[in-house]
Design a protein around this motif. Structure first.
Motif, short mmCIF file in Angstrom:
data_model
loop_
_atom_site.label_atom_id
_atom_site.label_comp_id
_atom_site.label_asym_id
_atom_site.label_seq_id
_atom_site.Cartn_x
_atom_site.Cartn_y
_atom_site.Cartn_z
N GLY A 117 0.78 -1.23 0.00
CA GLY A 117 0.00 0.00 0.00
C GLY A 117 0.81 1.28 0.00
N TYR A 118 2.13 1.15 -0.17
CA TYR A 118 3.01 2.33 -0.19
C TYR A 118 3.49 2.62 -1.61
CZ TYR A 118 3.19 1.59 4.87
OH TYR A 118 2.85 1.42 6.18
N PHE A 119 4.00 3.85 -1.81
CA PHE A 119 4.62 4.19 -3.09
C PHE A 119 5.84 3.30 -3.34
CE2 PHE A 119 2.99 8.74 -2.40
CZ PHE A 119 1.94 8.58 -3.28
N TYR A 120 6.19 3.14 -4.60
CA TYR A 120 7.38 2.37 -4.97
C TYR A 120 8.65 3.15 -4.60
CZ TYR A 120 4.24 -0.71 -7.48
OH TYR A 120 3.25 -1.60 -7.79
N PRO A 121 9.73 2.44 -4.22
CA PRO A 121 10.95 3.12 -3.79
C PRO A 121 11.67 3.91 -4.89
CG PRO A 121 10.91 0.87 -2.96
CD PRO A 121 9.79 0.99 -3.95
#
Length: 303
Positions: A117-121
């Protein structure tokens, strides 16, 4: 009599030349925006902003409105009108164990996030997905709206890790939003710009001084990108999943040293001396014409 007249004419000519030279020197002061990125990322980043604000010089601060500490950054900026605030448009979360995601809602922008559920690094990982441009617009507009709702006088947008400019289609999305909200687009208005981000720690200060002394362009706006923070435990724990220069080969984090070095560099007597020399005119983005403004684009204020 003729000799006397010729001497008087020569004197007036020399005076005019000298006066013109003095005017030229004054006009050749290089216009410089120092843009401090990643405000709101951590408390240590905000404290770095506070240290720089106490210099009472114009500069620009780019706030990440997706991050946990953005509200503290906003309060610091409200107390320091000499700093122009910008939206650091964010589509990545690059730190191990310290992540953030979209503020438009995870169910609204599923193509922008990973399985947690987080942005890609990284930008590369972001672009490897089947990204929906409507979702990009929805998320970036949510960030701009959050920024405006704080009451800050937002002057510009820029781009965390430049992901929002990574394709022509993404540039078009950002441009449309900048026009809609009448915001300048940092790095897209003819500035001569450079960054201290990937300069080795032991070279940052001298590279910065050399740039101030020899690299500024007198006929356009110069912009220097800075990442500044106090060397606090929360910064010392951050491991960059995107840029290997921010870690040792054994994955020991270096980001706190990078950012505290840039902070100390800006606070140093050598840099203060150059800012006071008159050869550099420090400005912020409110001093730059806004091509999207309905008032014709003239600068809104001058520090």
């Amino acid at each position: 009599m003729k000799i006397l007249l010729r001497r008087l004419v020569a004197m007036f000519a020399l005076t005019a030349i000298a006066s013109g030279s003095a005017t030229a020197i004054a006009d050749e002061s290089a216009r410089l925006i120092i843009r401090v990125d990643d405000i709101g990322m951590t408390h240590a980043t905000n404290q770095g902003l506070k240290d720089l604000a106490e210099l009472n010089i114009p500069f620009a601060a780019s706030v990440m409105f997706t991050t946990p500490w953005y509200q503290e950054g906003v309060e610091i900026l409200k107390k320091n009108p000499q700093i122009s605030a910008g939206v650091h448009l964010t589509l990545n979360a690059e730190w191990r164990y310290y992540r953030w995601g979209p503020i438009a809602g995870r169910n609204e922008v599923p193509s922008l996030i990973n399985e947690t559920g987080y942005f890609y690094p990284s930008t590369a990982e972001f672009l490897a997905q089947d990204i929906n441009l409507d979702e990009v617009k929805l998320e970036l507009e949510a960030q701009i709206q959050r920024a405006l709702e704080t009451g800050l006088d937002i002057a510009y947008v820029d781009y965390h890790m430049r992901t929002a400019l990574s394709t022509p289609e993404m540039v078009e999305v950002v441009s449309d939003l900048a026009k809609k909200y009448e915001l300048r687009m940092s790095m897209r208005m003819g500035e001569a710009y450079t960054t201290m981000f990937d300069v080795p720690i032991d070279q940052k200060k001298q590279r910065f001084l050399t740039h101030l002394d020899t690299k500024l362009v007198s006929n356009k706006t110069n912009m220097l990108i800075i990442h500044a923070a106090r060397n606090h435990p929360e910064m010392q724990a951050l491991i960059d999943l995107n840029n290997p220069i921010m870690n040792t080969e054994d994955m020991e984090p270096l980001v706190a040293l990078h950012r505290s070095t840039e902070l100390d560099m800006l606070l140093s007597p050598e840099v203060k001396k150059r800012f006071a020399s008159g050869k550099i005119k420090l400005i912020n983005y409110h001093d730059v014409p806004n091509p999207f403004a309905k008032n014709g684009g003239s600068p809104e204020k001058t520090q």
